[in-house]
Motif scaffolding. Structure first.
Motif, PDB file in Angstrom:
ATOM      1  N   SER A 129      50.146 -15.514 -39.017  1.00  0.00           N
ATOM      2  CA  SER A 129      51.210 -16.247 -38.786  1.00  0.00           C
ATOM      3  C   SER A 129      52.410 -15.182 -38.765  1.00  0.00           C
ATOM      4  CB  SER A 129      51.599 -17.311 -39.604  1.00  0.00           C
ATOM      5  OG  SER A 129      51.571 -16.877 -40.998  1.00  0.00           O
ATOM      6  N   TRP A 130      52.327 -14.195 -39.685  1.00  0.00           N
ATOM      7  CA  TRP A 130      53.326 -13.158 -39.742  1.00  0.00           C
ATOM      8  C   TRP A 130      53.471 -12.464 -38.564  1.00  0.00           C
ATOM      9  CZ3 TRP A 130      51.891 -11.585 -45.281  1.00  0.00           C
ATOM     10  CH2 TRP A 130      52.306 -12.686 -46.354  1.00  0.00           C
ATOM     11  N   LEU A 131      52.054 -12.082 -38.023  1.00  0.00           N
ATOM     12  CA  LEU A 131      52.389 -11.106 -36.832  1.00  0.00           C
ATOM     13  C   LEU A 131      52.936 -12.329 -35.640  1.00  0.00           C
ATOM     14  CD1 LEU A 131      51.443  -8.852 -35.079  1.00  0.00           C
ATOM     15  CD2 LEU A 131      49.294  -9.945 -34.612  1.00  0.00           C
ATOM     16  N   ASP A 132      52.556 -13.472 -35.632  1.00  0.00           N
ATOM     17  CA  ASP A 132      52.926 -14.229 -34.536  1.00  0.00           C
ATOM     18  C   ASP A 132      54.619 -14.491 -34.822  1.00  0.00           C
ATOM     19  OD1 ASP A 132      52.880 -16.401 -32.655  1.00  0.00           O
ATOM     20  OD2 ASP A 132      52.964 -17.960 -34.168  1.00  0.00           O
ATOM     21  N   ASP A 133      55.024 -14.455 -36.067  1.00  0.00           N
ATOM     22  CA  ASP A 133      56.785 -14.572 -35.982  1.00  0.00           C
ATOM     23  C   ASP A 133      57.137 -13.102 -35.692  1.00  0.00           C
ATOM     24  OD1 ASP A 133      56.704 -17.058 -37.571  1.00  0.00           O
ATOM     25  OD2 ASP A 133      56.877 -16.058 -39.544  1.00  0.00           O
ATOM     26  N   ALA A 134      56.635 -12.327 -35.951  1.00  0.00           N
ATOM     27  CA  ALA A 134      57.125 -10.918 -35.491  1.00  0.00           C
ATOM     28  C   ALA A 134      57.046 -10.870 -33.876  1.00  0.00           C
ATOM     29  CB  ALA A 134      56.502  -9.811 -35.962  1.00  0.00           C
ATOM     30  N   ILE A 135      56.031 -11.399 -33.348  1.00  0.00           N
ATOM     31  CA  ILE A 135      56.205 -11.153 -31.862  1.00  0.00           C
ATOM     32  C   ILE A 135      56.997 -12.158 -31.064  1.00  0.00           C
ATOM     33  CG2 ILE A 135      54.653 -11.499 -29.970  1.00  0.00           C
ATOM     34  CD1 ILE A 135      53.489  -9.299 -31.375  1.00  0.00           C
ATOM     35  N   ASN A 136      57.002 -13.442 -31.904  1.00  0.00           N
ATOM     36  CA  ASN A 136      58.254 -14.282 -31.202  1.00  0.00           C
ATOM     37  C   ASN A 136      59.690 -13.967 -31.732  1.00  0.00           C
ATOM     38  OD1 ASN A 136      56.440 -16.234 -30.353  1.00  0.00           O
ATOM     39  ND2 ASN A 136      56.376 -17.155 -32.545  1.00  0.00           N
ATOM     40  N   GLU A 137      59.953 -13.297 -32.659  1.00  0.00           N
ATOM     41  CA  GLU A 137      61.052 -12.765 -33.043  1.00  0.00           C
ATOM     42  C   GLU A 137      61.642 -11.558 -32.143  1.00  0.00           C
ATOM     43  OE1 GLU A 137      62.014 -12.992 -36.586  1.00  0.00           O
ATOM     44  OE2 GLU A 137      64.018 -12.800 -35.685  1.00  0.00           O
ATOM     45  N   ALA A 159      47.961 -13.913 -26.293  1.00  0.00           N
ATOM     46  CA  ALA A 159      47.338 -14.284 -27.498  1.00  0.00           C
ATOM     47  C   ALA A 159      47.950 -15.258 -28.632  1.00  0.00           C
ATOM     48  CB  ALA A 159      46.819 -12.985 -28.029  1.00  0.00           C
ATOM     49  N   SER A 160      49.104 -15.701 -28.214  1.00  0.00           N
ATOM     50  CA  SER A 160      49.954 -16.474 -29.121  1.00  0.00           C
ATOM     51  C   SER A 160      49.187 -17.613 -29.664  1.00  0.00           C
ATOM     52  CB  SER A 160      51.276 -16.695 -28.679  1.00  0.00           C
ATOM     53  OG  SER A 160      51.344 -17.418 -27.577  1.00  0.00           O
ATOM     54  N   ARG A 161      48.508 -18.308 -28.918  1.00  0.00           N
ATOM     55  CA  ARG A 161      48.147 -19.446 -29.341  1.00  0.00           C
ATOM     56  C   ARG A 161      47.018 -19.125 -30.381  1.00  0.00           C
ATOM     57  NH1 ARG A 161      47.631 -23.061 -24.782  1.00  0.00           N
ATOM     58  NH2 ARG A 161      49.372 -24.189 -25.457  1.00  0.00           N
ATOM     59  N   ALA A 162      46.156 -18.080 -30.313  1.00  0.00           N
ATOM     60  CA  ALA A 162      45.214 -17.643 -31.386  1.00  0.00           C
ATOM     61  C   ALA A 162      46.177 -17.193 -32.412  1.00  0.00           C
ATOM     62  CB  ALA A 162      44.418 -16.492 -30.920  1.00  0.00           C
ATOM     63  N   MET A 163      47.171 -16.505 -32.407  1.00  0.00           N
ATOM     64  CA  MET A 163      48.078 -16.233 -33.612  1.00  0.00           C
ATOM     65  C   MET A 163      48.457 -17.301 -34.239  1.00  0.00           C
ATOM     66  SD  MET A 163      50.372 -13.389 -32.057  1.00  0.00           S
ATOM     67  CE  MET A 163      49.870 -12.197 -30.974  1.00  0.00           C
ATOM     68  N   ALA A 164      49.000 -18.392 -33.493  1.00  0.00           N
ATOM     69  CA  ALA A 164      49.251 -19.391 -34.192  1.00  0.00           C
ATOM     70  C   ALA A 164      48.413 -20.266 -35.068  1.00  0.00           C
ATOM     71  CB  ALA A 164      50.056 -20.521 -33.307  1.00  0.00           C
ATOM     72  N   LEU A 165      47.152 -20.194 -34.583  1.00  0.00           N
ATOM     73  CA  LEU A 165      46.219 -21.039 -34.979  1.00  0.00           C
ATOM     74  C   LEU A 165      45.225 -20.440 -36.237  1.00  0.00           C
ATOM     75  CD1 LEU A 165      44.763 -23.829 -34.364  1.00  0.00           C
ATOM     76  CD2 LEU A 165      43.321 -22.507 -32.871  1.00  0.00           C
ATOM     77  N   ALA A 166      45.281 -19.123 -36.034  1.00  0.00           N
ATOM     78  CA  ALA A 166      44.612 -18.156 -37.119  1.00  0.00           C
ATOM     79  C   ALA A 166      45.046 -18.190 -38.466  1.00  0.00           C
ATOM     80  CB  ALA A 166      44.169 -17.006 -36.396  1.00  0.00           C
ATOM     81  N   THR A 167      44.303 -17.959 -39.554  1.00  0.00           N
ATOM     82  CA  THR A 167      44.704 -17.543 -40.658  1.00  0.00           C
ATOM     83  C   THR A 167      45.105 -16.143 -40.661  1.00  0.00           C
ATOM     84  OG1 THR A 167      42.461 -17.490 -41.452  1.00  0.00           O
ATOM     85  CG2 THR A 167      43.791 -19.515 -41.964  1.00  0.00           C
ATOM     86  N   ILE A 224      39.898 -17.764 -37.421  1.00  0.00           N
ATOM     87  CA  ILE A 224      40.223 -19.145 -37.042  1.00  0.00           C
ATOM     88  C   ILE A 224      39.360 -20.118 -37.999  1.00  0.00           C
ATOM     89  CG2 ILE A 224      40.601 -20.896 -35.587  1.00  0.00           C
ATOM     90  CD1 ILE A 224      41.282 -18.940 -33.515  1.00  0.00           C
ATOM     91  N   GLU A 225      40.023 -20.953 -38.949  1.00  0.00           N
ATOM     92  CA  GLU A 225      39.450 -21.763 -39.768  1.00  0.00           C
ATOM     93  C   GLU A 225      39.348 -23.153 -38.902  1.00  0.00           C
ATOM     94  OE1 GLU A 225      40.428 -21.782 -43.766  1.00  0.00           O
ATOM     95  OE2 GLU A 225      40.205 -19.935 -43.837  1.00  0.00           O
ATOM     96  N   VAL A 226      38.311 -23.662 -38.174  1.00  0.00           N
ATOM     97  CA  VAL A 226      38.653 -24.841 -37.452  1.00  0.00           C
ATOM     98  C   VAL A 226      38.147 -25.908 -38.501  1.00  0.00           C
ATOM     99  CG1 VAL A 226      38.014 -24.103 -35.161  1.00  0.00           C
ATOM    100  CG2 VAL A 226      36.156 -24.477 -36.919  1.00  0.00           C
ATOM    101  N   GLY A 274      33.983 -23.894 -41.485  1.00  0.00           N
ATOM    102  CA  GLY A 274      33.488 -22.821 -40.702  1.00  0.00           C
ATOM    103  C   GLY A 274      34.654 -21.931 -40.232  1.00  0.00           C
ATOM    104  N   ILE A 275      34.015 -20.802 -39.926  1.00  0.00           N
ATOM    105  CA  ILE A 275      35.126 -19.540 -39.514  1.00  0.00           C
ATOM    106  C   ILE A 275      34.782 -19.196 -38.407  1.00  0.00           C
ATOM    107  CG2 ILE A 275      35.978 -17.349 -40.351  1.00  0.00           C
ATOM    108  CD1 ILE A 275      35.861 -18.187 -43.187  1.00  0.00           C
ATOM    109  N   SER A 276      35.452 -19.057 -37.393  1.00  0.00           N
ATOM    110  CA  SER A 276      35.401 -18.624 -36.085  1.00  0.00           C
ATOM    111  C   SER A 276      36.122 -17.388 -35.760  1.00  0.00           C
ATOM    112  CB  SER A 276      35.396 -19.587 -34.855  1.00  0.00           C
ATOM    113  OG  SER A 276      34.554 -20.625 -35.155  1.00  0.00           O
ATOM    114  N   PHE A 277      35.762 -16.547 -34.870  1.00  0.00           N
ATOM    115  CA  PHE A 277      36.749 -15.404 -34.457  1.00  0.00           C
ATOM    116  C   PHE A 277      37.111 -15.390 -33.050  1.00  0.00           C
ATOM    117  CE2 PHE A 277      34.364 -14.111 -38.356  1.00  0.00           C
ATOM    118  CZ  PHE A 277      35.383 -13.477 -39.072  1.00  0.00           C
ATOM    119  N   VAL A 278      38.079 -15.063 -32.761  1.00  0.00           N
ATOM    120  CA  VAL A 278      38.431 -14.895 -31.338  1.00  0.00           C
ATOM    121  C   VAL A 278      39.147 -13.359 -31.269  1.00  0.00           C
ATOM    122  CG1 VAL A 278      40.130 -15.555 -29.728  1.00  0.00           C
ATOM    123  CG2 VAL A 278      39.299 -17.336 -31.362  1.00  0.00           C
TER     124      VAL A 278
END
Lengths: 333, 416
Positions: A199-207, A270-278, A296-298, A302-306
């Motif tokens: 989420s921090w990376l997502d914030d930064a990219i959005n910023e 990749a922002s959708r993954a950024m917002a969803l991922a932990t 990503i914790e769905v 379970g944990i998945s990776f993108v």
């Protein structure tokens, strides 16, 4: 090589109890319309590629399905493949996503609450309207079953969705793959590895979007400033700086300073993954290829990776770049 | 000498002006202004020194917009914000640097390009603004919530010791299609709800609802009281409030028909006078610093409205009113396409000024930021002769005023 026999076991079939999980994961790579699918014993690997400079990959692990069977074709022995693998194929990712949400997967939770308020509205005055949802399919764990099957090479991918007695069957045409190779990422020559909250990376990219940038520059350095993202546009420039605080950057392995520039709009893909991922692991190799790995914790466990990979702009004069806006962004400061 | 950072903005139609003066000591934790480093201002002593620049609102807003959503308990909450002006010749010049420092050592730095220009400020003559009221912002906010979301104009009127705020939209038709439905919301507030109320009876002024709502909403966040000053329609209105070292002033152009007492001609006559082409030689208009344009109404070709009494905001002696009672001004049942203005008058006409003989406050511009109330930090340019009230310069030509809406060519001629 397409020998269709309806009665033989299909090449691949799988059953999932939660289409929502599949949908959430696949939506992360929904930046192009077509995705390539490779079926293995371990799971389904979906990859999407944009102009050979960006690639996104999702593995739908076997564990996400309640039943999973893959019987590689017998004639495979003739070929010298290392694994018993059927050739990959392409499907329309947008159609697949459309199919998966045909029962409104997208907002199961909202639908649930809406329905409940709906009941209250209907039975507004009667008190027994309250626990109406006890026999809801969701509570009973029967909220939609999704069956995937792929009869043989060249056949369509068949998706059967069942919910509350309604069955939808979709057949998605499979295409010959357009590309075979992944973007090469040298795992043995990693120049930098940073793990942080996604989420921090997502914030930064959005910023950074406020400057309407064309390019994004990532700088990692063993001395301060440790990790910065920067961009510039016609109205000014913006820089986001992260300190080495272990609460912020969980892992920080940067032996020497690296500077790489990527196309901003692709990273935004990749922002959708950024917002969803932990968590996200940000790696780059000696050539500057960026790998963003999202954990990503769905819901439902379970944990998945993108995985995303990005090819950098050529450093300095950008002689070999075909991007037209490079010049403008470059000339700014 | 009190130091201030003043942010001002003017809308594109030049009908609304906002000014925020942030006090160096009260508002900021730390404030450092060293005019010695500012280029090109060596001839001024410290008291005269100031720095002005202009930058895109969009760029500045993009830095701060959405920060309200950054709640305190968020992991990377904002801890403080630092701003610098970078204009040393040995560095990249003309950058406003905004540094937002968040928790865990996340630093967000923005470098915004600015233009180093003289900034103009709207002039407002408070002495001429005889009408004034003060009311708690939260009270006003609670009333303003009832204004229809799509209404455009706000009429403020007084009658029998009560103030009425009426928001309304005029019906707009295109052939048979109704583009805008007429809507009107009136809220009457008793004088006792005001902290101070000194307004002429039967006076109507009109401003934009959107501006009004924005001002009231901001004032409410500061939990302060708003004070309004105005004289009469087509003259600017000022709304101001201050709190926490922040002095906020909004100068808004008002609309509505003004008819004075017996000295003023009948409305039809006013319209005709103003509709007549009044050409003035351009050279006369730009003699003084605060000179302006009087001839905006020349573009009007519309005949005066046929029913001025029913359409206009009136301000008449009571004796006249008994003979010709005019209905409460905003009345959708009139059925006219335009309630308050002749329907297809152009923008210039609406905002254009009429030739009043008396000296009144008007919306003017002052590049020096000196005379606008509350903007006392800075001084006029040294070559500027006057330290008199802003409208002193208008004595040179009583008809020379600046209208809030100006042609681009005129503006250029004025300030180039």
């Amino acid at each position: 090589m397409t020998s269709t026999n309806e009665h033989s076991t299909p090449l691949f079939s799988a059953v999932s109890g939660s289409t929502r999980q599949l949908f959430q994961l696949l939506r992360c790579i929904n930046f192009v319309s077509k995705a390539q699918v490779r079926i293995t014993k371990e799971g389904l690997r979906f990859t999407a590629e944009e102009s050979q400079v960006m690639q996104g990959a999702v593995v739908l692990d076997k564990a996400l399905f309640t039943a999973y069977s893959y019987s590689p074709p017998a004639f495979n022995e003739d070929e010298d493949e290392e694994d018993a693998e059927s050739p990959p194929f392409q499907i329309s990712l947008s159609s697949l996503l459309e199919t998966l949400q045909i029962f409104g997967i997208n907002d199961v939770k909202d639908r649930w609450s809406n329905r409940e308020t709906g009941y209250n509205g209907l039975n507004g005055l009667t008190a027994r309207g309250g626990p109406a949802g006890v026999f809801e399919n969701r509570i009973l764990g029967m909220n939609g079953i999704c069956r995937l099957s792929y009869a043989a090479v060249g056949e369509p991918l068949r998706i059967i969705l069942e919910e509350t007695g309604v069955t939808t069957t979709c057949e998605l045409v499979t295409y010959e793959p357009e590309y075979q190779e992944d973007i090469p990422f040298q795992k043995d020559a990693i120049a930098q590895k940073i793990i942080m909250r996604a989420s921090w990376l997502d914030d930064a990219i959005n910023e950074l979007s406020s400057t309407s940038p064309a390019r994004l520059t990532l700088v990692a350095s063993p001395i301060a400033p440790y990790f910065t993202l920067s961009s510039s546009g016609p109205l000014g420039s913006a820089t986001i700086e992260f300190s080495k605080d272990p609460q912020l950057l969980e892992t920080f392995q940067v032996p020497r300073r690296t500077i790489n520039t990527y196309k901003y709009s692709l990273i935004r893909g990749a922002s959708r993954a950024m917002a969803l991922a932990t968590k996200v692991s940000i790696r780059s190799d000696e050539q500057g290829v960026l790998s963003l790995q999202f954990m990503i914790e769905v819901d439902g466990g379970g944990i998945s990776f993108v995985d995303f990979r990005f090819v950098p702009f050529i450093p300095e004069d950008g002689e070999g770049d075909e991007e037209s806006e490079v010049g403008e962004a470059e000339g700014f400061e | 000498m009190d130091l201030q950072l003043i942010l001002t903005a003017l809308n594109s139609s030049k009908s609304a002006y906002a000014s925020f003066s942030l006090d160096a000591i009260v508002f900021f934790d730390k404030y450092n202004f060293n005019p010695g480093t500012a280029k090109g201002r060596q001839n001024l002593d410290d008291a005269e020194a100031r720095f002005t620049c202009q930058l895109y609102n969009k760029a500045l807003l993009s830095v701060f917009k959405g920060r309200l959503g950054d709640v305190k308990d968020k992991d990377t909450a904002v801890e403080r914000c630092e701003c610098y002006i970078q204009e040393q010749p040995d560095q990249t010049e003309c950058r406003l640097i905004v540094k937002i420092i968040c928790r865990h050592g996340v630093i967000k730095t923005y470098k915004l390009t600015y233009e180093s220009v003289e900034v103009m400020h709207a002039l407002f003559n408070k002495n001429a603004a005889k009408n004034t009221w003060t009311i708690g912002a939260s009270t006003l906010r609670s009333f303003a919530e009832y204004f229809g979301a799509n209404t455009e104009q706000l009429d403020i009127s007084t009658e029998n010791g009560r103030a009425t705020f009426t928001s309304y939209t005029e019906k707009v038709m295109n052939g048979r299609d109704v583009l805008k439905q007429p809507l009107q919301t009136s809220i009457t507030i008793d004088n006792l709800d005001f902290e101070d109320f000194t307004v002429e009876e039967q006076l109507h002024v009109g401003i934009s609802v959107k501006d009004f709502k924005a001002i009231v909403t901001h004032a409410e966040t500061l939990k302060t009281s708003i004070t309004a000053f105005y004289s009469f329609p087509t003259r600017p209105m000022q709304l101001n409030y201050h709190e926490h070292g922040m002095q906020c002033e909004f100068t808004l152009m008002t609309i509505g028909d003004y008819r004075g007492g017996s000295v003023t001609p009948a409305p039809a006559a006013v319209q005709q006078v103003s509709a007549a082409p009044v050409e003035k030689p351009l050279s006369r208009q730009f003699t003084a610093q605060a000179s302006s344009i009087t001839t905006l109404q020349k573009s009007t070709t519309m005949p005066p409205p046929s029913e001025p009494a029913s359409r206009s905001f009136t301000r008449e002696p009571q004796s006249q009113r008994t003979q010709r009672p005019s209905p409460p001004p905003p009345k959708p049942s009139l059925g006219t396409e335009s309630l308050f203005m002749p329907a297809d008058e152009d923008e210039d006409r609406i905002w254009g000024e009429k030739n009043y003989d008396d000296e009144q406050d008007t919306l003017g511009w002052d590049a020096s930021a000196n005379n606008a109330p509350g903007l006392n930090v800075t001084r006029r340019e040294s070559e500027s002769s006057s330290r008199l009230p802003p409208y002193r310069s208008w004595h040179e030509d009583l008809n020379i005023r600046i209208a809030p809406t100006q042609r681009i060519s005129d503006v250029k001629a004025l300030f180039d």
